[in-house]
Design a protein around this motif. Structure first.
Motif, PDB file in Angstrom:
ATOM      1  N   THR A  88       0.773  -1.250   0.000  1.00  0.00           N
ATOM      2  CA  THR A  88       0.000   0.000   0.000  1.00  0.00           C
ATOM      3  C   THR A  88       0.812   1.313   0.000  1.00  0.00           C
ATOM      4  O   THR A  88       0.220   2.384   0.126  1.00  0.00           O
ATOM      5  N   GLY A  89       2.119   1.230  -0.156  1.00  0.00           N
ATOM      6  CA  GLY A  89       2.914   2.481  -0.106  1.00  0.00           C
ATOM      7  C   GLY A  89       3.042   3.118  -1.476  1.00  0.00           C
ATOM      8  O   GLY A  89       3.673   2.570  -2.376  1.00  0.00           O
ATOM      9  N   THR A  90       2.440   4.293  -1.626  1.00  0.00           N
ATOM     10  CA  THR A  90       2.424   4.941  -2.945  1.00  0.00           C
ATOM     11  C   THR A  90       3.836   5.236  -3.459  1.00  0.00           C
ATOM     12  O   THR A  90       4.187   4.866  -4.578  1.00  0.00           O
ATOM     13  N   ALA A  91       4.652   5.895  -2.648  1.00  0.00           N
ATOM     14  CA  ALA A  91       5.992   6.267  -3.107  1.00  0.00           C
ATOM     15  C   ALA A  91       6.852   5.017  -3.304  1.00  0.00           C
ATOM     16  O   ALA A  91       7.581   4.895  -4.291  1.00  0.00           O
ATOM     17  N   GLN A  92       6.751   4.069  -2.388  1.00  0.00           N
ATOM     18  CA  GLN A  92       7.544   2.845  -2.495  1.00  0.00           C
ATOM     19  C   GLN A  92       7.205   2.082  -3.778  1.00  0.00           C
ATOM     20  O   GLN A  92       8.071   1.440  -4.386  1.00  0.00           O
ATOM     21  N   SER A  93       5.941   2.186  -4.197  1.00  0.00           N
ATOM     22  CA  SER A  93       5.521   1.445  -5.391  1.00  0.00           C
ATOM     23  C   SER A  93       6.275   1.909  -6.632  1.00  0.00           C
ATOM     24  O   SER A  93       6.363   1.182  -7.616  1.00  0.00           O
ATOM     25  N   MET A  94       6.846   3.127  -6.586  1.00  0.00           N
ATOM     26  CA  MET A  94       7.502   3.667  -7.770  1.00  0.00           C
ATOM     27  C   MET A  94       8.846   2.995  -8.062  1.00  0.00           C
ATOM     28  O   MET A  94       9.394   3.140  -9.147  1.00  0.00           O
ATOM     29  N   TYR A  95       9.382   2.264  -7.081  1.00  0.00           N
ATOM     30  CA  TYR A  95      10.630   1.535  -7.373  1.00  0.00           C
ATOM     31  C   TYR A  95      10.551   0.062  -6.986  1.00  0.00           C
ATOM     32  O   TYR A  95      11.437  -0.706  -7.302  1.00  0.00           O
ATOM     33  N   GLU A  96       9.453  -0.347  -6.320  1.00  0.00           N
ATOM     34  CA  GLU A  96       9.247  -1.788  -6.066  1.00  0.00           C
ATOM     35  C   GLU A  96       8.108  -2.231  -6.982  1.00  0.00           C
ATOM     36  O   GLU A  96       7.060  -2.720  -6.522  1.00  0.00           O
ATOM     37  N   ILE A  97       8.321  -1.996  -8.263  1.00  0.00           N
ATOM     38  CA  ILE A  97       7.224  -2.127  -9.231  1.00  0.00           C
ATOM     39  C   ILE A  97       6.743  -3.566  -9.363  1.00  0.00           C
ATOM     40  O   ILE A  97       5.535  -3.838  -9.343  1.00  0.00           O
ATOM     41  N   SER A  98       7.679  -4.504  -9.449  1.00  0.00           N
ATOM     42  CA  SER A  98       7.223  -5.890  -9.650  1.00  0.00           C
ATOM     43  C   SER A  98       6.571  -6.420  -8.380  1.00  0.00           C
ATOM     44  O   SER A  98       5.571  -7.137  -8.441  1.00  0.00           O
ATOM     45  N   ARG A  99       7.112  -6.048  -7.221  1.00  0.00           N
ATOM     46  CA  ARG A  99       6.496  -6.530  -5.973  1.00  0.00           C
ATOM     47  C   ARG A  99       5.052  -6.035  -5.853  1.00  0.00           C
ATOM     48  O   ARG A  99       4.138  -6.793  -5.522  1.00  0.00           O
ATOM     49  N   TYR A 100       4.834  -4.747  -6.139  1.00  0.00           N
ATOM     50  CA  TYR A 100       3.484  -4.193  -6.034  1.00  0.00           C
ATOM     51  C   TYR A 100       2.544  -4.838  -7.058  1.00  0.00           C
ATOM     52  O   TYR A 100       1.390  -5.147  -6.754  1.00  0.00           O
ATOM     53  N   THR A 103       1.794  -8.619  -6.041  1.00  0.00           N
ATOM     54  CA  THR A 103       0.857  -8.785  -4.919  1.00  0.00           C
ATOM     55  C   THR A 103      -0.536  -8.276  -5.282  1.00  0.00           C
ATOM     56  O   THR A 103      -1.530  -8.984  -5.107  1.00  0.00           O
ATOM     57  N   ASN A 104      -0.597  -7.064  -5.797  1.00  0.00           N
ATOM     58  CA  ASN A 104      -1.920  -6.443  -5.960  1.00  0.00           C
ATOM     59  C   ASN A 104      -2.659  -6.969  -7.192  1.00  0.00           C
ATOM     60  O   ASN A 104      -3.830  -7.359  -7.094  1.00  0.00           O
ATOM     61  N   VAL A 105      -1.962  -6.986  -8.320  1.00  0.00           N
ATOM     62  CA  VAL A 105      -2.627  -7.459  -9.541  1.00  0.00           C
ATOM     63  C   VAL A 105      -2.577  -8.985  -9.592  1.00  0.00           C
ATOM     64  O   VAL A 105      -3.599  -9.649  -9.810  1.00  0.00           O
ATOM     65  N   GLY A 106      -1.372  -9.544  -9.379  1.00  0.00           N
ATOM     66  CA  GLY A 106      -1.213 -10.999  -9.447  1.00  0.00           C
ATOM     67  C   GLY A 106      -2.097 -11.703  -8.427  1.00  0.00           C
ATOM     68  O   GLY A 106      -2.776 -12.677  -8.741  1.00  0.00           O
ATOM     69  N   GLY A 107      -2.088 -11.216  -7.202  1.00  0.00           N
ATOM     70  CA  GLY A 107      -2.894 -11.847  -6.147  1.00  0.00           C
ATOM     71  C   GLY A 107      -4.369 -11.869  -6.512  1.00  0.00           C
ATOM     72  O   GLY A 107      -5.069 -12.875  -6.325  1.00  0.00           O
ATOM     73  N   GLU A 181     -17.918   8.624 -11.183  1.00  0.00           N
ATOM     74  CA  GLU A 181     -17.790   8.588 -12.646  1.00  0.00           C
ATOM     75  C   GLU A 181     -16.666   9.504 -13.148  1.00  0.00           C
ATOM     76  O   GLU A 181     -16.453   9.659 -14.347  1.00  0.00           O
ATOM     77  N   ALA A 182     -15.931  10.114 -12.216  1.00  0.00           N
ATOM     78  CA  ALA A 182     -14.799  10.957 -12.603  1.00  0.00           C
ATOM     79  C   ALA A 182     -13.820  10.148 -13.439  1.00  0.00           C
ATOM     80  O   ALA A 182     -13.739   8.922 -13.309  1.00  0.00           O
ATOM     81  N   ARG A 183     -13.079  10.862 -14.249  1.00  0.00           N
ATOM     82  CA  ARG A 183     -12.024  10.215 -15.038  1.00  0.00           C
ATOM     83  C   ARG A 183     -11.034   9.536 -14.083  1.00  0.00           C
ATOM     84  O   ARG A 183     -10.734  10.065 -13.014  1.00  0.00           O
ATOM     85  N   THR A 184     -10.546   8.355 -14.442  1.00  0.00           N
ATOM     86  CA  THR A 184      -9.482   7.754 -13.633  1.00  0.00           C
ATOM     87  C   THR A 184      -8.149   8.085 -14.294  1.00  0.00           C
ATOM     88  O   THR A 184      -8.049   8.096 -15.518  1.00  0.00           O
ATOM     89  N   SER A 185      -7.161   8.375 -13.451  1.00  0.00           N
ATOM     90  CA  SER A 185      -5.860   8.783 -13.979  1.00  0.00           C
ATOM     91  C   SER A 185      -4.778   8.479 -12.943  1.00  0.00           C
ATOM     92  O   SER A 185      -4.243   9.379 -12.298  1.00  0.00           O
ATOM     93  N   PRO A 186      -4.467   7.190 -12.762  1.00  0.00           N
ATOM     94  CA  PRO A 186      -3.516   6.831 -11.702  1.00  0.00           C
ATOM     95  C   PRO A 186      -2.164   7.515 -11.913  1.00  0.00           C
ATOM     96  O   PRO A 186      -1.708   7.613 -13.047  1.00  0.00           O
ATOM     97  N   ALA A 187      -1.567   7.972 -10.824  1.00  0.00           N
ATOM     98  CA  ALA A 187      -0.292   8.688 -10.943  1.00  0.00           C
ATOM     99  C   ALA A 187       0.843   7.938 -10.260  1.00  0.00           C
ATOM    100  O   ALA A 187       1.936   8.462 -10.144  1.00  0.00           O
ATOM    101  N   SER A 188       0.577   6.737  -9.778  1.00  0.00           N
ATOM    102  CA  SER A 188       1.644   5.943  -9.161  1.00  0.00           C
ATOM    103  C   SER A 188       1.407   4.498  -9.565  1.00  0.00           C
ATOM    104  O   SER A 188       0.304   4.134 -10.004  1.00  0.00           O
ATOM    105  N   ILE A 189       2.438   3.677  -9.378  1.00  0.00           N
ATOM    106  CA  ILE A 189       2.283   2.248  -9.675  1.00  0.00           C
ATOM    107  C   ILE A 189       1.217   1.676  -8.738  1.00  0.00           C
ATOM    108  O   ILE A 189       0.371   0.877  -9.147  1.00  0.00           O
ATOM    109  N   TYR A 190       1.252   2.101  -7.464  1.00  0.00           N
ATOM    110  CA  TYR A 190       0.226   1.627  -6.522  1.00  0.00           C
ATOM    111  C   TYR A 190      -1.170   1.890  -7.094  1.00  0.00           C
ATOM    112  O   TYR A 190      -2.015   0.990  -7.158  1.00  0.00           O
ATOM    113  N   ALA A 191      -1.409   3.138  -7.538  1.00  0.00           N
ATOM    114  CA  ALA A 191      -2.729   3.499  -8.051  1.00  0.00           C
ATOM    115  C   ALA A 191      -3.064   2.682  -9.299  1.00  0.00           C
ATOM    116  O   ALA A 191      -4.208   2.240  -9.479  1.00  0.00           O
TER     117      ALA A 191
END
Ligand SMILES: NC(=O)c1ccc[n+]([C@@H]2O[C@H](COP(=O)([O-])OP(=O)(O)OC[C@H]3O[C@@H](n4cnc5c(N)ncnc54)[C@H](O)[C@@H]3O)[C@@H](O)[C@H]2O)c1
Ligand SMILES: [Zn+2]
Length: 384
Positions: A88-100, A103-107, A181-191
């Motif tokens: 769940t760490g937004t900033a950490q997700s920017m360099y632990e890309i495969s781990r995030y 876990t999140n998508v793969g899981g 219904e707002a546009r989605t626009s993730p700005a981090s790997i976490y998002a």
């Protein structure tokens, strides 16, 4: 064999524990499926203080959502899955890309894959998504109406132009409540992983005919949140700093705002989603519907900890942070009759009283900041 259990992935986490408590109160059997991640629980997890685990209606299954064989065990006799396990760490997700992503998508993919290919009794899925899928929230422009500005550029951060401008006329804009219904626009790997989870769940559950509810939580805080994880949870970070006499560093001008909702309100929203069918098939914001500046949060905490130290408005920043965002809560009220009951002041009283009973945790923010600086994700320091 009776099929009556509710499976809560990430059930030993902050929100999972609170959701489990609500379900146990009505005599519901729950299984907490959790790998006791060391980043959240420490190297040697201590569960002895969790009164929840004394209930005979609670089972713990230590397993990993990234292992298909663990899903097979976890899903036995389960009628509903509440999928909360995530990094769940937004900033950490920017360099632990495969781990995030793993876990999140793969899981989530392993869960859905199991349901698509095996006999099971799951009749409902709840997914914990996040307000981060929106990126910057909704704004109003006097000329153009409702607008969704892009993420702020590095140049804007560097020149301390904190407030986004209208994407159409470049004029001034003010934050307004963000509807689903707002546009989605993730700005981090976490998002991005949270949005991917949403899409996987929406598409697969429709094909499988399993009702699903997707909740987009705003900033959840309260008793039981991890005080050890320095990558997320602004209230934990500020509290650790106040307790150890470290000056709170307010990024930007401190006027950036978030929507804070107490964990017990969040758990009630999830409970309503599990026990009723009013929100089946929907994606709903879960928030207080009110914006609170980060500076105000720091001052409210400072007061409650009796600290004399003034927070420092540093002008530092983290690239990718949003400026403002708060939830439009009309849809969840209409579909589940849900409105938050705990005011920010009451919630903070409860949170601070709980923190004071916990062993003090060192402030680990410096180490995290160093990581961000070394990766060019942090600015406004003399080294930048
Ligand atoms: N707390 C918030 O403010 C917030 C806001 C928006 C969305 N959410 C979402 O809500 C959910 C729960 O968040 P939380 O605040 O309770 O987090 P948390 O970190 O307290 O709990 C997550 C739990 O998941 C477990 N976990 C992590 N990886 C796992 C894996 N591979 N297999 C099994 N278990 C694993 C951890 O051990 C932990 O107990 C997450 O999906 C998060 O993205 C939280
Ligand atoms: Zn405009």
């Amino acid at each position: 064999m009776s099929v009556d259990k509710v499976l809560i992935t990430g059930g030993l986490g902050f929100i999972g524990g609170e959701v489990a408590k609500r379900l146990v109160e009505i005599g519901q059997r729950v299984v907490l499926f959790d790998n006791l991640s060391p980043q959240i629980h420490g190297a040697v997890p201590n569960l002895s203080s969790l009164s929840l685990l004394r209930s005979t209606d609670v089972e713990v299954f230590r397993g990993d959502v990234c292992r298909p064989c663990d899903w097979e065990v976890a899903l036995s006799d389960v009628k509903c899955v509440i999928h909360l396990a995530a990094e769940t760490g937004t900033a950490q997700s920017m360099y632990e890309i495969s781990r995030y992503t793993e876990t999140n998508v793969g899981g989530t993919a392993f869960l859905l894959n199991y349901l698509a290919n095996h006999k099971h009794n799951v009749a409902k899925i709840i997914l914990a998504s996040s307000r981060s899928v929106y990126g910057e929230g909704a704004y109003l422009c006097a000329c153009c109406g409702l607008v969704y500005p892009s993420m702020r550029s590095e140049e804007m951060f560097r020149s301390k132009r904190w407030q986004p401008a209208c994407p159409t006329c470049n004029g001034p804009i003010v934050a307004t409540a963000t509807p689903e219904e707002a546009r989605t626009s993730p700005a981090s790997i976490y998002a991005a992983t949270k949005l991917a989870q949403e899409d996987l769940v929406r598409i697969a559950t429709k094909a499988l005919g399993i009702p699903a509810v997707i909740f987009r939580f705003q900033n959840v805080y309260g008793e039981g949140q991890s005080l050890k994880n320095p990558y997320t949870g602004i209230l934990s970070i500020f509290s650790n700093q106040l307790r150890s006499g470290v000056t709170i560093n307010l990024y930007e001008d401190g006027q950036e705002s978030r929507d804070f909702i107490h964990v017990s309100d969040v758990a009630r929203a999830v409970f309503l989603g599990v026990t009723g069918d009013g929100a089946d098939g929907s994606t709903l914001n879960v928030g207080s519907g009110r914006a609170t500046t980060v500076e105000r949060i720091a001052l409210l905490l400072r007061e409650r900890f009796g600290s004399e130290t003034q927070p420092l408005v540093s002008g530092q920043y983290r690239l990718g942070d949003i400026r403002h965002g708060y939830a439009d809560t009309a849809a969840i009220y209409e579909q589940l009759g849900f409105a938050p009951e705990i005011s920010l002041e009451q919630g903070l009283d409860r949170f601070v009283a709980w923190v004071k009973q916990q062993a003090p945790e060192p402030d680990r923010l410096n180490a995290v900041t160093e990581e961000l600086i070394s990766r060019g994700l942090y600015g406004g320091t003399c080294r930048n």
